[in-house]
Design a protein around this motif. Structure first.
Motif, PDB file in Angstrom:
ATOM      1  N   UNK A 437      41.215  57.129  33.809  1.00  0.00           N
ATOM      2  CA  UNK A 437      40.003  56.572  33.223  1.00  0.00           C
ATOM      3  C   UNK A 437      39.887  55.061  33.412  1.00  0.00           C
ATOM      4  N   UNK A 438      41.038  54.396  33.544  1.00  0.00           N
ATOM      5  CA  UNK A 438      41.006  52.939  33.785  1.00  0.00           C
ATOM      6  C   UNK A 438      40.354  52.660  35.129  1.00  0.00           C
ATOM      7  N   UNK A 439      40.728  53.439  36.148  1.00  0.00           N
ATOM      8  CA  UNK A 439      40.135  53.271  37.482  1.00  0.00           C
ATOM      9  C   UNK A 439      38.644  53.620  37.460  1.00  0.00           C
ATOM     10  N   UNK A 440      38.309  54.701  36.715  1.00  0.00           N
ATOM     11  CA  UNK A 440      36.902  55.108  36.606  1.00  0.00           C
ATOM     12  C   UNK A 440      36.070  53.992  35.980  1.00  0.00           C
ATOM     13  N   UNK A 441      36.618  53.344  34.938  1.00  0.00           N
ATOM     14  CA  UNK A 441      35.905  52.243  34.282  1.00  0.00           C
ATOM     15  C   UNK A 441      35.767  51.043  35.207  1.00  0.00           C
ATOM     16  N   UNK A 442      36.789  50.783  36.003  1.00  0.00           N
ATOM     17  CA  UNK A 442      36.740  49.670  36.956  1.00  0.00           C
ATOM     18  C   UNK A 442      35.623  49.886  37.979  1.00  0.00           C
ATOM     19  N   UNK A 443      35.518  51.127  38.440  1.00  0.00           N
ATOM     20  CA  UNK A 443      34.462  51.443  39.425  1.00  0.00           C
ATOM     21  C   UNK A 443      33.089  51.310  38.781  1.00  0.00           C
ATOM     22  N   UNK A 444      32.954  51.787  37.523  1.00  0.00           N
ATOM     23  CA  UNK A 444      31.672  51.633  36.822  1.00  0.00           C
ATOM     24  C   UNK A 444      31.296  50.160  36.718  1.00  0.00           C
ATOM     25  N   UNK A 445      32.274  49.311  36.392  1.00  0.00           N
ATOM     26  CA  UNK A 445      32.006  47.873  36.278  1.00  0.00           C
ATOM     27  C   UNK A 445      31.612  47.275  37.623  1.00  0.00           C
ATOM     28  N   UNK A 446      32.248  47.758  38.688  1.00  0.00           N
ATOM     29  CA  UNK A 446      31.902  47.260  40.029  1.00  0.00           C
ATOM     30  C   UNK A 446      30.458  47.626  40.373  1.00  0.00           C
ATOM     31  N   UNK A 447      30.062  48.854  40.046  1.00  0.00           N
ATOM     32  CA  UNK A 447      28.680  49.285  40.279  1.00  0.00           C
ATOM     33  C   UNK A 447      27.703  48.462  39.450  1.00  0.00           C
ATOM     34  N   UNK A 448      28.117  48.184  38.206  1.00  0.00           N
ATOM     35  CA  UNK A 448      27.263  47.389  37.313  1.00  0.00           C
ATOM     36  C   UNK A 448      27.070  45.983  37.868  1.00  0.00           C
ATOM     37  N   UNK A 449      28.121  45.420  38.459  1.00  0.00           N
ATOM     38  CA  UNK A 449      28.027  44.075  39.037  1.00  0.00           C
ATOM     39  C   UNK A 449      27.109  44.060  40.263  1.00  0.00           C
ATOM     40  N   UNK A 450      26.897  45.243  40.878  1.00  0.00           N
ATOM     41  CA  UNK A 450      25.977  45.381  42.014  1.00  0.00           C
ATOM     42  C   UNK A 450      24.538  45.609  41.552  1.00  0.00           C
ATOM     43  N   UNK A 451      24.362  45.663  40.223  1.00  0.00           N
ATOM     44  CA  UNK A 451      23.024  45.929  39.682  1.00  0.00           C
ATOM     45  C   UNK A 451      22.694  47.397  39.653  1.00  0.00           C
ATOM     46  N   UNK A 452      23.726  48.253  39.545  1.00  0.00           N
ATOM     47  CA  UNK A 452      23.535  49.701  39.561  1.00  0.00           C
ATOM     48  C   UNK A 452      24.020  50.298  38.246  1.00  0.00           C
ATOM     49  N   UNK A 453      23.159  51.083  37.617  1.00  0.00           N
ATOM     50  CA  UNK A 453      23.521  51.801  36.398  1.00  0.00           C
ATOM     51  C   UNK A 453      23.737  53.263  36.745  1.00  0.00           C
ATOM     52  N   UNK A 454      24.743  53.896  36.151  1.00  0.00           N
ATOM     53  CA  UNK A 454      25.026  55.304  36.420  1.00  0.00           C
ATOM     54  C   UNK A 454      24.919  56.118  35.140  1.00  0.00           C
ATOM     55  N   UNK A 455      24.639  57.414  35.335  1.00  0.00           N
ATOM     56  CA  UNK A 455      24.513  58.303  34.191  1.00  0.00           C
ATOM     57  C   UNK A 455      25.143  59.642  34.566  1.00  0.00           C
ATOM     58  N   UNK A 456      26.046  60.126  33.727  1.00  0.00           N
ATOM     59  CA  UNK A 456      26.673  61.422  33.955  1.00  0.00           C
ATOM     60  C   UNK A 456      25.804  62.513  33.351  1.00  0.00           C
ATOM     61  N   UNK A 457      25.391  63.471  34.175  1.00  0.00           N
ATOM     62  CA  UNK A 457      24.547  64.572  33.710  1.00  0.00           C
ATOM     63  C   UNK A 457      25.210  65.902  34.045  1.00  0.00           C
ATOM     64  N   UNK A 458      24.591  66.998  33.559  1.00  0.00           N
ATOM     65  CA  UNK A 458      25.116  68.338  33.842  1.00  0.00           C
ATOM     66  C   UNK A 458      25.071  68.650  35.329  1.00  0.00           C
ATOM     67  N   UNK A 459      24.177  67.946  36.042  1.00  0.00           N
ATOM     68  CA  UNK A 459      24.040  68.161  37.489  1.00  0.00           C
ATOM     69  C   UNK A 459      24.790  67.116  38.315  1.00  0.00           C
ATOM     70  N   UNK A 460      25.688  66.365  37.675  1.00  0.00           N
ATOM     71  CA  UNK A 460      26.437  65.351  38.383  1.00  0.00           C
ATOM     72  C   UNK A 460      26.031  63.951  37.977  1.00  0.00           C
ATOM     73  N   UNK A 461      26.602  62.976  38.630  1.00  0.00           N
ATOM     74  CA  UNK A 461      26.323  61.568  38.309  1.00  0.00           C
ATOM     75  C   UNK A 461      25.100  61.089  39.088  1.00  0.00           C
ATOM     76  N   UNK A 462      24.157  60.481  38.378  1.00  0.00           N
ATOM     77  CA  UNK A 462      22.971  59.897  39.006  1.00  0.00           C
ATOM     78  C   UNK A 462      23.004  58.388  38.792  1.00  0.00           C
ATOM     79  N   UNK A 463      22.280  57.681  39.650  1.00  0.00           N
ATOM     80  CA  UNK A 463      22.312  56.220  39.565  1.00  0.00           C
ATOM     81  C   UNK A 463      20.936  55.631  39.815  1.00  0.00           C
ATOM     82  N   UNK A 464      20.770  54.388  39.392  1.00  0.00           N
ATOM     83  CA  UNK A 464      19.519  53.678  39.638  1.00  0.00           C
ATOM     84  C   UNK A 464      19.762  52.177  39.693  1.00  0.00           C
ATOM     85  N   UNK A 465      18.808  51.498  40.326  1.00  0.00           N
ATOM     86  CA  UNK A 465      18.854  50.041  40.389  1.00  0.00           C
ATOM     87  C   UNK A 465      18.349  49.490  39.054  1.00  0.00           C
ATOM     88  N   UNK A 466      19.119  48.579  38.494  1.00  0.00           N
ATOM     89  CA  UNK A 466      18.721  47.997  37.202  1.00  0.00           C
ATOM     90  C   UNK A 466      17.603  46.986  37.394  1.00  0.00           C
TER      91      UNK A 466
END
Length: 466
Positions: A437-466
């Motif tokens: 989970x530490x690595x997963x959080x690091x990747x989420x933070x890296x995506x966030x620094x790129x201006x990308x928000x992610x959301x975990x759904x029943x159909x998988x992870x989706x993302x969008x530009x903030x």
């Protein structure tokens, strides 16, 4: 349905020639260059008209011509060394691509001038036989405006506005100063011409539309089509001359209603190549998605002039974002039926001469009210299904809101960056499976620094530009 008639200068109930059917003809582009925002404004205005009529239950037949023989096109042929067909085919294709990107449906009938020469010859010859048109020594054929007592009744500019006469070509062989060319004889060996009984030459601009309309639409004893549309600059001389020659050739009026859209201004000036501020649609599409441009360009009533600026475009995008955020909120689900009151309100607004301001305000109201109700009851499946149906109806009527919501919020991300984002999401999924989970959080933070928000759904992870 009520529409504003440019000739009668008032709003009239739409009473078609054939009950529950609507025939529309819109003047299309002269295909010697790429489409600009003026072309887009006209296309979008009449696309909204067709969508509204269809939503109200009318069977709509739309015609839009391509002028593929003209001085500007001939000049392009001479400058490039390409054939007439190469030039016109290229720009017709580009025009259609641009309009498709803006969500404009293709017309049912798309005639070209060069494919309508038989109809053009027939109309001109008929007018010559009636002595309403005449051939001068050069081989040019002119329409005698003095033979039409109704000439000037379309634009109301010919008889009471002397300044407009400067826009009518001058030739000492013309019977009257207001007479206009139906056929232009060859002027040189470099000219592109067609053989006709009266002379070797090519059609004048005005005759092609009249001939095409008579060829492709049936009409009745009073009118050939229900609605003739185009930009406000076409009212005189183009539409005035069209109406006159058709009236004299057929014995009935060309159109029952005339509709005209306003100009596009950039920094307050009418868009014009002579001013050097013509804004090509292709350039705008490099920066903004077609639906974002469409949403902006339809936001001002079609009869008003449109002042294009990027600040207003970005404000318009924020309103579209709100619609897609709501759509994202009710996804995934299956649409039921749109709310009856909402549907009626939208049709009432657009049925009132395409009152887009009222329609968009009603959309905003629906978004706000639905969000409030979802805040109170986030699991209301019936509301979610109805909301999705409302958005599908908005897409059908206005041409906005039809994208998959998560994809909408990815607009503007290039392929290389998308691939990187997808790879990071895949790595995060793997880390989660391995309970790192530490690595997963690091990747989420890296995506966030790129201006990308992610959301975990029943159909998988989706993302969008903030």
């Amino acid at each position: 349905m009520h529409i504003y008639d440019s000739v009668k200068k008032t709003k009239l109930p739409f009473d078609p020639i054939v009950p529950r059917k609507a025939s529309i003809y819109v003047c299309g582009p002269t295909v010697y260059d790429d489409a600009h925002l003026g072309h887009a404004r006209s296309s979008l205005s009449f696309d909204l008209l067709a969508r509204t009529l269809k939503a109200l239950g009318y069977e709509v037949t739309m015609g839009k011509n391509f002028t593929d023989i003209d001085d500007k096109i001939i000049k392009k042929v001479q400058e490039t060394g390409k054939s007439l067909e190469e030039i016109t085919t290229h720009y017709i294709k580009r025009y259609k691509e641009d309009m498709r990107a803006l969500g404009v449906s293709e017309a049912d009938i798309e005639p070209k001038a060069t494919e309508s020469l038989e109809a053009i010859e027939s109309m001109i010859q008929g007018l010559i036989d009636k002595d309403i048109a005449y051939v001068v020594s050069s081989g040019d054929v002119y329409f005698d405006t003095s033979k039409d007592p109704k000439y000037g009744t379309i634009s109301h500019k010919v008889t009471d506005d002397e300044e407009n006469q400067s826009r009518v070509e001058h030739n000492p062989q013309k019977r009257n100063p207001k007479d206009f060319a139906l056929w232009k004889a060859c002027s040189s060996q470099d000219d592109i011409c067609f053989e006709m009984p009266f002379s070797k030459g090519r059609p004048g601009w005005h005759i092609e539309c009249s001939a095409m309309i008579e060829k492709h639409f049936e009409g009745n004893s009073e009118y050939t089509i229900d609605i003739h549309g185009g930009g406000a600059d076409l009212l005189f001389p183009h539409h005035e001359n069209e109406a006159s020659q058709s009236r004299c050739a057929t014995g009935h009026e060309l159109a029952k209603y005339w509709m005209h859209n306003g100009f596009v201004n950039i920094d307050g000036e009418k868009m014009s190549k002579s001013l050097g501020n013509s804004f090509f649609v292709k350039d705008a599409l490099k920066v903004y998605d077609g639906e974002i441009l469409r949403n902006y360009l339809i936001s001002v009533h079609y009869r008003n002039d449109f002042n294009f600026n990027e600040e207003d475009l970005l404000q318009s995008k924020k309103r579209l974002d709100r619609l897609y955020r709501l759509k994202k909120r009710v996804t995934p689900t299956k649409a039921s039926k749109p709310n009856i009151a909402f549907q009626k309100d939208m049709l009432r607004a657009m049925g009132n001469d395409l009152n887009i301001s009222v329609a968009l305000a009603r959309v905003e109201q629906m978004i706000s009210e639905t969000n409030d109700r979802l805040d109170e009851n986030p699991k209301d499946k019936g509301l979610k299904r109805e909301t999705l149906a409302n958005i599908e109806f908005i897409d059908k009527l206005l041409g906005i809101g039809g994208k998959e919501p998560f994809s909408y919020f990815q607009i503007g991300i290039d392929k290389e960056t998308k691939a990187k984002i997808e790879a990071l999401i895949e790595a995060r999924d793997s880390a989660k499976k391995e309970k790192d989970y530490a690595k997963a959080d690091t990747i989420r933070n890296e995506l966030s620094s790129m201006g990308i928000a992610i959301m975990d759904t029943a159909n998988g992870t989706v993302w969008e530009k903030i």
